[in-house]
Enzyme design. Structure first.
Site, PDB file in Angstrom:
ATOM      1  N   GLN A  28       4.041  -2.555  -6.787  1.00 12.33           N
ATOM      2  CA  GLN A  28       3.090  -1.635  -7.627  1.00 12.33           C
ATOM      3  C   GLN A  28       3.466  -1.315  -9.143  1.00 12.33           C
ATOM      4  OE1 GLN A  28       0.337  -0.755  -5.916  1.00 12.33           O
ATOM      5  NE2 GLN A  28      -0.211   0.478  -7.704  1.00 12.33           N
ATOM      6  N   LYS A  45      -3.077   0.938   0.706  1.00 15.43           N
ATOM      7  CA  LYS A  45      -2.686  -0.540   0.838  1.00 15.43           C
ATOM      8  C   LYS A  45      -2.093  -0.834   2.415  1.00 15.43           C
ATOM      9  CE  LYS A  45      -2.610  -1.478  -4.106  1.00 15.43           C
ATOM     10  NZ  LYS A  45      -1.822  -1.734  -5.233  1.00 15.43           N
ATOM     11  N   ASP A  98      -1.583 -10.201  -5.815  1.00 17.84           N
ATOM     12  CA  ASP A  98      -2.022  -9.639  -6.907  1.00 17.84           C
ATOM     13  C   ASP A  98      -3.122 -10.392  -7.950  1.00 17.84           C
ATOM     14  OD1 ASP A  98      -2.371  -6.611  -6.527  1.00 17.84           O
ATOM     15  OD2 ASP A  98      -0.269  -6.560  -7.219  1.00 17.84           O
TER      16      ASP A  98
END
Ligand code: NDP
Length: 315
Positions: free
Chosen positions: A103, A59, A126
């Site tokens: 994460q 990422k 997200d």
């Protein structure tokens, strides 16, 4: 029009991911030139999970490719929910941070729900915050989870008309299955959701013109689950290393995969049986090279969107 074929056409995620990243890079550059501002993504990782480390690294690398600033906050396994909350709160109030991702999975000791709900919904790139999940469910999406959003881009890029299709999503996670079903419904598909308590899985999946599979079990969806000619999107990412399993799943292509196992210790396989599906499906996403690349590209797109909305900046 879906027709029966002997070898499924691969749905290449790399091409679409590259195009999305190119578009984002162009808009980021335009924002930097005209507004003197670059979006910033803060990635938070807790603990030593090697897979999480790879995902976050990818990422950050994608941010560099598209010109988005990034911060990597790596915290020790011993981090408490409160300590992580403090970090999230500090990122929430910073004007120079546009997107925040933690994460997943977080270590056992940390309350994942509390952390997800603490992220400012306007920085929730997200798309996991209940406000963003709720907006999606109401048909008014703002930040959509990256994997299902990327799958829609993949279908659109390949000029697949979603409207009116019988779609089946296997899996109902907050990250993939549920938002995928919402997006397909919004695009006027007739949607069935299957899960571990579904009585006759094959009966559900065999009805589907479009089958999206997100289970987490290597090669579970076989010939008997797939309608001939169907479009099959395989979200699963499972590592396998046993020679026998590689042969069973890859048939003629096993040798190539065994070379990968010899080099890396494992090869990646989806939730769909690759050899069987390629004989029955009309189109099929490869693993790797399918959905995974799109997830990261959509994260870049969401981060640009967060900056655009927050600062009232048009790229
Ligand atoms: P979860 O474990 O959160 O969810 C799995 C889902 O599959 C659950 O809804 C579960 O049902 C269902 N399921 C489990 N076993 C069966 C079964 N035997 N029959 C039918 N349904 C079953 O996983 P995720 O959604 O997070 O991920 C799924 C897969 O996708 C994983 O392989 C993951 O690695 C991959 N993934 C890939 C991404 C990418 O970028 N390519 C991104 C995210 C995930 P129930 O709800 O009843 O338990």
């Amino acid at each position: 029009m879906i027709t029966e074929k002997t070898k499924a056409q691969p749905l290449d995620g790399a091409v679409v991911a590259a195009r999305i990243k190119d578009e984002v890079a162009g808009q980021v550059e335009a924002m930097a030139q005209t507004r003197d501002y670059r979006p910033c993504l803060a990635a938070v990782r807790v603990g030593d999970d090697p897979a999480s480390a790879v995902y976050v690294r990818n990422k950050i690398k994608a941010c560099e490719e598209v010109g988005i600033r990034s911060e990597h906050h790596a915290l020790p396994e011993s981090t408490t929910t409160e300590e992580l909350l403090n970090l999230v709160n500090s990122l929430n109030v910073r004007d120079d941070v546009d997107g925040i991702l933690t994460q997943l999975p977080l270590p056992r000791g940390i309350d994942e729900t509390t952390i997800i709900e603490a992220i400012d919904p306007s920085k929730d790139v997200d798309g996991f915050h209940p406000i963003n999940a709720g907006k999606l469910a109401m048909g008014r999406p703002v930040f959509v989870p990256c994997t299902p959003a990327g799958i829609i881009e993949l279908l659109d890029f390949n000029a697949i008309e979603i409207r009116g299709l019988n779609a089946c999503v296997v899996g109902r996670s907050q990250i993939v299955g549920r938002p995928m079903a919402q997006l397909l419904l919004q695009r006027d598909a007739t949607v069935t959701i299957c899960h571990s308590r579904t009585r006759d899985l094959a009966a559900g999946t065999r009805e589907a013109d479009l089958l999206v599979v997100a289970i987490g079990r290597a090669g579970m969806i076989g010939r008997e689950h797939i309608k001939p000619g169907a479009i099959v999107v395989d979200v699963g990412m499972n590592k396998i290393s046993e020679e026998q399993e590689v042969h069973a799943l890859f048939g003629d292509a096993a040798e190539k995969r065994l070379e990968v196992v010899a080099k890396r210790g494992y090869t990646l396989v989806g939730d769909v049986h690759p050899a069987e599906a390629s004989e029955v499906a009309g189109m099929l996403t490869p693993v790797p090279g399918g959905v995974g690349l799109l997830t990261v590209a959509m994260l870049m797109k969401n981060t640009l969107k967060a900056a655009t909305l927050k600062h009232g900046l048009n790229p």
